[in-house]
Design a protein around this motif. Structure first.
Motif, PDB file in Angstrom:
ATOM      1  N   VAL A 132       0.847  -1.201   0.000  1.00  0.00           N
ATOM      2  CA  VAL A 132       0.000   0.000   0.000  1.00  0.00           C
ATOM      3  C   VAL A 132       0.882   1.250   0.000  1.00  0.00           C
ATOM      4  N   GLU A 133       1.935   1.251   0.799  1.00  0.00           N
ATOM      5  CA  GLU A 133       2.813   2.416   0.881  1.00  0.00           C
ATOM      6  C   GLU A 133       3.511   2.688  -0.458  1.00  0.00           C
ATOM      7  N   PRO A 163       2.161  -3.093 -10.213  1.00  0.00           N
ATOM      8  CA  PRO A 163       1.396  -2.053  -9.512  1.00  0.00           C
ATOM      9  C   PRO A 163       0.067  -2.590  -8.994  1.00  0.00           C
ATOM     10  N   LEU A 164      -0.367  -2.066  -7.859  1.00  0.00           N
ATOM     11  CA  LEU A 164      -1.668  -2.419  -7.308  1.00  0.00           C
ATOM     12  C   LEU A 164      -2.757  -1.733  -8.126  1.00  0.00           C
ATOM     13  N   THR A 165      -3.838  -2.440  -8.369  1.00  0.00           N
ATOM     14  CA  THR A 165      -4.996  -1.792  -8.980  1.00  0.00           C
ATOM     15  C   THR A 165      -5.657  -0.939  -7.903  1.00  0.00           C
ATOM     16  N   GLU A 166      -6.550  -0.069  -8.294  1.00  0.00           N
ATOM     17  CA  GLU A 166      -7.253   0.759  -7.309  1.00  0.00           C
ATOM     18  C   GLU A 166      -8.029  -0.120  -6.335  1.00  0.00           C
ATOM     19  N   GLY A 174       2.619   1.260  -3.470  1.00  0.00           N
ATOM     20  CA  GLY A 174       1.725   1.191  -4.621  1.00  0.00           C
ATOM     21  C   GLY A 174       2.026   0.045  -5.560  1.00  0.00           C
ATOM     22  N   LYS A 175       2.844  -0.910  -5.083  1.00  0.00           N
ATOM     23  CA  LYS A 175       3.166  -2.066  -5.927  1.00  0.00           C
ATOM     24  C   LYS A 175       3.456  -3.285  -5.053  1.00  0.00           C
ATOM     25  N   LYS A 218      -5.579  -1.741  -3.938  1.00  0.00           N
ATOM     26  CA  LYS A 218      -5.091  -0.736  -2.991  1.00  0.00           C
ATOM     27  C   LYS A 218      -6.121  -0.480  -1.897  1.00  0.00           C
TER      28      LYS A 218
END
Length: 92
Positions: A22-23, A32-35, A25-26, A38
């Protein structure tokens, strides 16, 4: 199994990975994290903190589900009261 049961049984290592993801973003593999990932991961991290952390940092979710924010003076007092590990004088 409910969300709270899953979070209650989540190992600290999984919490740490989710928190880092989360910090940054990947994920650890660089994806990468999707919305949606996240948002879900952040919810899991905050729920884990509420269940497991007794001494929240500057801002966390408390055991009652409320956001806990410490003032600057509270943080200074907290760190002032901790034991000093080492002090070094530097002479020129």
């Amino acid at each position: 199994m409910s969300f709270q049961q899953v979070i209650g049984q989540m190992p600290k290592e999984v919490y740490e990975r989710l928190k880092t993801a989360v910090e940054l973003g990947k994920w650890p593999d660089g994806q990468p994290l999707t919305e949606e990932q996240k948002a879900t991961s952040l919810q899991a991290v905050m729920a884990w903190q509420a269940m497991h952390l007794e001494n929240p940092e500057h801002m966390n979710i408390g055991a009652d589900g409320e956001i806990v924010m410490k003032s600057k003076s509270e943080l200074k007092r907290q760190y002032r009261d901790e034991e000093e590990i080492v002090r070094i004088e530097i002479s020129h």
